[in-house]
Scaffold this active site. Structure first.
Site, mmCIF file in Angstrom:
data_model
loop_
_atom_site.group_PDB
_atom_site.id
_atom_site.type_symbol
_atom_site.label_atom_id
_atom_site.label_comp_id
_atom_site.label_asym_id
_atom_site.label_seq_id
_atom_site.Cartn_x
_atom_site.Cartn_y
_atom_site.Cartn_z
ATOM 1 N N ARG A 91 -71.834 -50.519 -56.047
ATOM 2 C CA ARG A 91 -71.232 -51.706 -54.827
ATOM 3 C C ARG A 91 -70.414 -52.525 -55.808
ATOM 4 N NH1 ARG A 91 -74.176 -50.638 -50.553
ATOM 5 N NH2 ARG A 91 -75.808 -49.155 -50.784
ATOM 6 N N ILE A 92 -69.720 -53.248 -54.891
ATOM 7 C CA ILE A 92 -69.056 -54.462 -55.658
ATOM 8 C C ILE A 92 -69.908 -55.607 -55.667
ATOM 9 C CG2 ILE A 92 -66.920 -56.178 -55.245
ATOM 10 C CD1 ILE A 92 -66.046 -53.067 -55.513
ATOM 11 N N ASN A 107 -68.274 -52.991 -66.752
ATOM 12 C CA ASN A 107 -68.441 -51.877 -65.961
ATOM 13 C C ASN A 107 -67.983 -50.551 -66.488
ATOM 14 O OD1 ASN A 107 -68.960 -50.391 -63.323
ATOM 15 N ND2 ASN A 107 -66.428 -50.544 -63.164
ATOM 16 N N HIS A 109 -65.644 -47.118 -65.546
ATOM 17 C CA HIS A 109 -64.713 -46.698 -64.476
ATOM 18 C C HIS A 109 -64.319 -45.142 -65.019
ATOM 19 C CE1 HIS A 109 -62.934 -46.422 -61.056
ATOM 20 N NE2 HIS A 109 -61.770 -46.185 -61.550
ATOM 21 N N THR A 144 -62.104 -55.074 -57.260
ATOM 22 C CA THR A 144 -62.575 -53.770 -57.268
ATOM 23 C C THR A 144 -61.906 -53.028 -58.842
ATOM 24 O OG1 THR A 144 -62.942 -53.574 -55.081
ATOM 25 C CG2 THR A 144 -62.736 -51.595 -56.409
HETATM 26 C C1 GRF Z 1 -69.592 -42.340 -63.776
HETATM 27 O O1 GRF Z 1 -68.343 -41.308 -63.779
HETATM 28 C C2 GRF Z 1 -69.003 -43.902 -63.736
HETATM 29 O O2 GRF Z 1 -67.696 -44.019 -64.389
HETATM 30 C C3 GRF Z 1 -68.920 -43.930 -62.192
HETATM 31 O O3 GRF Z 1 -69.895 -43.379 -61.637
HETATM 32 C C4 GRF Z 1 -70.474 -42.317 -62.458
HETATM 33 C C5 GRF Z 1 -71.931 -42.546 -62.698
HETATM 34 O O4 GRF Z 1 -72.362 -41.416 -63.510
HETATM 35 N N1 GRF Z 1 -68.753 -45.381 -61.943
HETATM 36 P P1 GRF Z 1 -73.954 -41.374 -64.137
HETATM 37 O O5 GRF Z 1 -74.572 -42.350 -62.864
HETATM 38 O O6 GRF Z 1 -73.800 -42.684 -65.179
HETATM 39 O O7 GRF Z 1 -74.429 -40.394 -64.701
#
Ligand code: GRF
Length: 200
Positions: A91-92, A107, A109, A144
């Site tokens: 979530r944001i 975070n 990504h 985001t």
């Molecule tokens: C990861 O690819 C992360 O970058 C993205 O969601 C996925 C989460 O994977 N935001 P996990 O829950 O850490 O295994």
């Protein structure tokens, strides 16, 4: 001992990488708490196995998003660690929370930002047809996936890749750069200058 709080919504493999890094002494901090919006998250089991306290704020049980966000802010302020890490938190964060912890929320990504922000980054990557992708650790601002970038790592996109295959290769690097960014942060090696993150 410094403390890290983690927010996660699902599988929690990045959370597990943080647990392992803390345990092995890769960075000098304890993981103080897991906060999750999803009572089904596998991350909860990982926390319990590691003896980490968990706060479950079941998003679906709140009357609206505002009520959830208020509860989340209270929970985050109550634990108040040195750093919060969003490890697959889906979530944001509202501006009120971002402002309450300036420069203290990271975070991970699964793409090279600013390309492919938001959900399903690996699917967006395959569909667009880029030849190089990767992952990004960044500080969280009110957008985001728009905050100042701390570390990025490149991964080639192969012709045979589908979303799952690419995601699996990116994930390996996610675990590395996320723990590395946390280590730099805790070692006071990171300075934010405008949009740029300077590492010494
Ligand atoms: C990861 O690819 C992360 O970058 C993205 O969601 C996925 C989460 O994977 N935001 P996990 O829950 O850490 O295994």
């Amino acid at each position: 001992m410094k403390e890290i709080g983690v927010l996660a919504s699902g599988r929690g493999s990045n959370f597990q990488a943080l647990i392992d890094a803390a345990r092995s002494g890769y960075f000098p901090a304890a993981i103080a708490r897991l906060i999750t919006d999803n009572p089904e998250a596998y991350a909860i089991k990982r926390a319990k196995d590691a003896g980490i306290p968990v706060s479950v704020l079941d998003f679906g049980s709140f009357p609206d998003r505002g009520a959830y966000e208020k509860a989340l802010k209270r929970e985050m302020e109550a634990s108040d660690p040195d750093l919060f890490v969003l490890a697959g938190y889906m979530r944001i964060l509202p501006l009120a929370i971002v402002k309450a912890f300036p420069g203290r929320i990271m975070n991970i990504h699964p793409a090279l930002l600013p390309s492919f922000p938001g959900l399903h980054a690996q699917r967006q990557t395959i569909e667009y047809g880029v030849k190089v992708s990767g992952c990004t650790v960044h500080f969280v601002d009110e957008g985001t996936d728009t905050g100042p970038i701390i570390i990025q790592r490149c991964i080639p996109v192969e012709d045979e890749d589908d979303e799952e295959a690419l995601a699996a290769r990116i994930l390996v690097e996610e675990h590395r750069i996320l723990t590395e960014a946390v280590r730099l942060f805790l070692g006071d090696k990171i300075r934010i200058v405008g949009r740029r993150v300077i590492i010494r």
